[in-house]
Scaffold this motif. Structure first.
Motif, PDB file in Angstrom:
ATOM      1  N   GLU A 161       0.968  -1.296   0.267  1.00  0.00           N
ATOM      2  CA  GLU A 161      -0.028  -0.078   0.158  1.00  0.00           C
ATOM      3  C   GLU A 161       1.411   1.158  -0.094  1.00  0.00           C
ATOM      4  N   GLU A 162       2.048   1.274   0.781  1.00  0.00           N
ATOM      5  CA  GLU A 162       3.088   2.446   1.186  1.00  0.00           C
ATOM      6  C   GLU A 162       3.539   2.630  -0.435  1.00  0.00           C
ATOM      7  N   SER A 163       3.576   1.210  -1.067  1.00  0.00           N
ATOM      8  CA  SER A 163       4.648   1.806  -2.522  1.00  0.00           C
ATOM      9  C   SER A 163       3.833   2.466  -3.412  1.00  0.00           C
ATOM     10  N   ALA A 164       1.916   1.739  -3.592  1.00  0.00           N
ATOM     11  CA  ALA A 164       1.132   1.855  -4.541  1.00  0.00           C
ATOM     12  C   ALA A 164       0.813   3.453  -4.329  1.00  0.00           C
ATOM     13  N   SER A 165       0.988   4.111  -2.712  1.00  0.00           N
ATOM     14  CA  SER A 165       0.631   5.289  -2.440  1.00  0.00           C
ATOM     15  C   SER A 165       1.577   6.254  -3.129  1.00  0.00           C
ATOM     16  N   HIS A 166       2.929   6.105  -2.124  1.00  0.00           N
ATOM     17  CA  HIS A 166       4.019   6.202  -3.612  1.00  0.00           C
ATOM     18  C   HIS A 166       4.122   6.615  -5.667  1.00  0.00           C
ATOM     19  N   GLU A 167       3.808   5.471  -5.892  1.00  0.00           N
ATOM     20  CA  GLU A 167       3.461   5.665  -7.062  1.00  0.00           C
ATOM     21  C   GLU A 167       2.306   6.779  -7.063  1.00  0.00           C
ATOM     22  N   ARG A 168       0.926   6.591  -6.784  1.00  0.00           N
ATOM     23  CA  ARG A 168       0.463   7.446  -7.188  1.00  0.00           C
ATOM     24  C   ARG A 168       0.606   9.029  -6.461  1.00  0.00           C
ATOM     25  N   ALA A 169       1.728   8.956  -6.351  1.00  0.00           N
ATOM     26  CA  ALA A 169       2.445  10.045  -5.540  1.00  0.00           C
ATOM     27  C   ALA A 169       3.095  11.249  -6.754  1.00  0.00           C
ATOM     28  N   LEU A 170       4.073  10.036  -7.526  1.00  0.00           N
ATOM     29  CA  LEU A 170       4.535  10.703  -8.329  1.00  0.00           C
ATOM     30  C   LEU A 170       4.004   9.905  -9.762  1.00  0.00           C
TER      31      LEU A 170
END
Length: 162
Positions: A49-58
């Protein structure tokens, strides 16, 4: 009241109370392992989830960068023959002793821009009003974009002028 019981398949005689104690220890170990696996899967889920949210932010940042640019051209070639001629002009530059590419776009992809006769028509973004693009009835050039790693063409379209 300790009875001696033979465990099947093992060939060992064990007292019944020891058998119950052994089974309870095995169940306890299974529960502990199950809890460990559940905790581990929760941690992995949180990491995903954290990596997905980080990718979403990118991606949102990338979308914000694209919004800074003007709109995308929407054009078409007047005929298949004109499109094929443009393709051949761009792909045979090296064999005609010309540089393979004429430049790069903003994303670092290699580009060939060339002037030709009336080759297409279409719309160009209007900087003053993005919801009202300009119609261009005659386009006198084309642009072919190449992937910067493989140098394979991935886009070919007419432009107003080269």
């Amino acid at each position: 009241m300790n009875k001696k019981v033979a465990l099947r398949g093992v060939g060992i005689v064990v007292e019944q109370s020891r058998k119950v104690g052994l089974l309870s220890r095995i169940l306890f170990c299974c529960k502990v392992i199950g809890l460990f696996v559940m905790q581990r899967s929760k941690l992995q889920f949180q990491e995903v989830e954290e990596s997905a949210s980080h990718e979403r932010a990118l991606n949102e940042g990338a979308v914000a960068k694209f919004k800074k640019f003007r709109g995308v051209h929407s054009s078409r070639f007047l005929s298949h023959r004109a499109q094929m001629n443009a393709y051949n002009e761009a792909m045979t530059r090296e064999s005609r002793k010309m540089p393979c590419f004429t430049g790069e776009d903003s994303m670092g992809n290699l580009v060939v821009r060339m002037e030709t006769e009336n080759i297409g028509e279409g719309y160009e973004p209007n900087p003053a009003n993005p919801s009202d693009p300009r119609y261009i009835s005659e386009m006198y050039g084309f642009e072919m974009r190449f992937d910067f790693e493989t140098q394979e063409p991935w886009a070919l379209y007419p432009i107003e002028k080269a």
